[in-house]
Write an enzyme that holds these catalytic residues in place. Sequence first.
Site, mmCIF file in Angstrom:
data_model
loop_
_atom_site.group_PDB
_atom_site.id
_atom_site.type_symbol
_atom_site.label_atom_id
_atom_site.label_comp_id
_atom_site.label_asym_id
_atom_site.label_seq_id
_atom_site.Cartn_x
_atom_site.Cartn_y
_atom_site.Cartn_z
ATOM 1 C CG HIS A 86 -10.529 10.356 -12.182
ATOM 2 N ND1 HIS A 86 -9.627 11.232 -11.981
ATOM 3 C CD2 HIS A 86 -9.886 9.225 -11.294
ATOM 4 C CE1 HIS A 86 -8.670 10.652 -11.257
ATOM 5 N NE2 HIS A 86 -8.678 9.414 -10.974
ATOM 6 C CG HIS A 97 -10.165 6.950 -7.206
ATOM 7 N ND1 HIS A 97 -9.190 7.427 -6.271
ATOM 8 C CD2 HIS A 97 -9.800 6.964 -8.527
ATOM 9 C CE1 HIS A 97 -8.129 7.519 -7.187
ATOM 10 N NE2 HIS A 97 -8.701 7.741 -8.414
ATOM 11 C CD GLU A 98 -11.342 4.812 -11.168
ATOM 12 O OE1 GLU A 98 -10.545 3.966 -10.189
ATOM 13 O OE2 GLU A 98 -11.220 5.664 -11.960
ATOM 14 C CB CYS A 114 -4.933 9.251 -8.569
ATOM 15 S SG CYS A 114 -5.765 9.767 -10.004
HETATM 16 C C1 LIG Z 1 -6.406 0.202 -4.247
HETATM 17 C C2 LIG Z 1 -5.523 -0.316 -5.052
HETATM 18 N N1 LIG Z 1 -5.136 0.637 -6.181
HETATM 19 C C3 LIG Z 1 -4.146 0.324 -7.232
HETATM 20 N N2 LIG Z 1 -3.745 1.215 -8.033
HETATM 21 N N3 LIG Z 1 -4.333 2.768 -8.087
HETATM 22 C C4 LIG Z 1 -5.418 2.600 -8.617
HETATM 23 O O1 LIG Z 1 -6.101 1.675 -9.140
HETATM 24 C C5 LIG Z 1 -6.111 3.987 -8.865
HETATM 25 C C6 LIG Z 1 -7.646 3.733 -8.248
HETATM 26 C C7 LIG Z 1 -7.596 3.302 -6.840
HETATM 27 C C8 LIG Z 1 -7.113 4.120 -5.960
HETATM 28 C C9 LIG Z 1 -8.053 3.888 -4.667
HETATM 29 C C10 LIG Z 1 -8.990 3.246 -5.104
HETATM 30 C C11 LIG Z 1 -9.057 3.235 -6.461
HETATM 31 C C12 LIG Z 1 -6.289 4.371 -10.477
HETATM 32 N N4 LIG Z 1 -6.823 5.395 -10.517
HETATM 33 O O2 LIG Z 1 -6.313 6.642 -10.520
HETATM 34 C C13 LIG Z 1 -8.076 5.454 -11.503
HETATM 35 O O3 LIG Z 1 -8.723 6.663 -11.327
HETATM 36 C C14 LIG Z 1 -3.962 -1.032 -7.217
HETATM 37 F F1 LIG Z 1 -3.009 -1.371 -8.266
HETATM 38 C C15 LIG Z 1 -4.460 -1.779 -6.490
HETATM 39 N N5 LIG Z 1 -4.019 -3.426 -6.382
HETATM 40 C C16 LIG Z 1 -4.857 -4.245 -5.666
HETATM 41 C C17 LIG Z 1 -5.125 -5.553 -6.538
HETATM 42 N N6 LIG Z 1 -3.923 -5.924 -7.377
HETATM 43 C C18 LIG Z 1 -4.282 -7.047 -8.058
HETATM 44 C C19 LIG Z 1 -3.074 -7.491 -8.795
HETATM 45 O O4 LIG Z 1 -2.538 -6.702 -9.275
HETATM 46 C C20 LIG Z 1 -2.017 -5.645 -8.831
HETATM 47 C C21 LIG Z 1 -3.417 -4.922 -8.197
HETATM 48 C C22 LIG Z 1 -2.974 -3.845 -7.166
HETATM 49 N N7 LIG Z 1 -5.154 -1.466 -5.525
HETATM 50 NI NI NI Z 2 -7.385 8.310 -9.901
#
Ligand SMILES: Cc1nc(NNC(=O)[C@H](CC2CCCC2)CN(O)CO)c(F)c(N2CCN3CCOC[C@@H]3C2)n1
Ligand code: NI
Length: 188
Positions: free
Chosen positions: A162, A158-159, A115
């Site tokens: 929050h 997850h969102e 997160c």
């Molecule tokens: C799974 C993942 N989690 C990333 N980060 N965490 C987050 O998004 C948190 C939210 C996610 C955590 C688990 C479920 C939701 C943010 N949260 O705290 C919001 O509440 C990523 F960045 C990511 N990806 C995959 C796709 N890729 C495309 C190209 O660019 C990089 C990107 C990386 N996949």
């Molecule tokens: Ni988060």
Amino acid sequence: MFLMKDIVRDGDPVLREQAQKVKFPLSKEDKQLAHDLMEYLEVSQDPEQCEKLGLRAGVGLAAPQVGISEMMASVLVPSEDEDEKDEPVFKDVIINPVIVSNSVQRGALTEGEGCLSVDKDIPGYVPRAARITLKYQDVDGKEHKVRLKNYPAIVCQHEIDHLHGTLFYDHINKDNPYAKTDDEIFVY
Ligand SMILES: Cc1nc(NNC(=O)[C@H](CC2CCCC2)CN(O)CO)c(F)c(N2CCN3CCOC[C@@H]3C2)n1
Ligand code: NI
């Protein structure tokens, strides 16, 4: 444009609040917020800009994470295969979202969750519904009812957590973080 300095970290009470419902038509500020929440995801998913701006990449971002206790979150789940030209699997700003039904079957990301508001890595499976039916309004106030499964379903849960003051690690089994029931599916 939100930067990491704008992201509220765990310990700030706003992350444990029940966020307020958003009123329509959106105020100028709420329109800007919706834009900025999505912009963060787009920029963070561009490796060059992500690096340049020192961002942590994201596929979702909820308003409380930038200190605004409102029921609004951006979700941008890109298409899994390499060629960028494909449409994202799910892309929208979900406002006043409600999960109207979810599968008994559980699902979790094989690599656990992180997160942007939690600086430390917390290992363990985060069991969620494998499939959900989600109702939400978009920035124009239009009602949507979508069935999601696997990766986009996990991200939306997850969102939405929050918006109710729940963080991913609240769901991790304390005794055995990698406990899993036999019918659980693993995504990604
Ligand atoms: C799974 C993942 N989690 C990333 N980060 N965490 C987050 O998004 C948190 C939210 C996610 C955590 C688990 C479920 C939701 C943010 N949260 O705290 C919001 O509440 C990523 F960045 C990511 N990806 C995959 C796709 N890729 C495309 C190209 O660019 C990089 C990107 C990386 N996949
Ligand atoms: Ni988060």
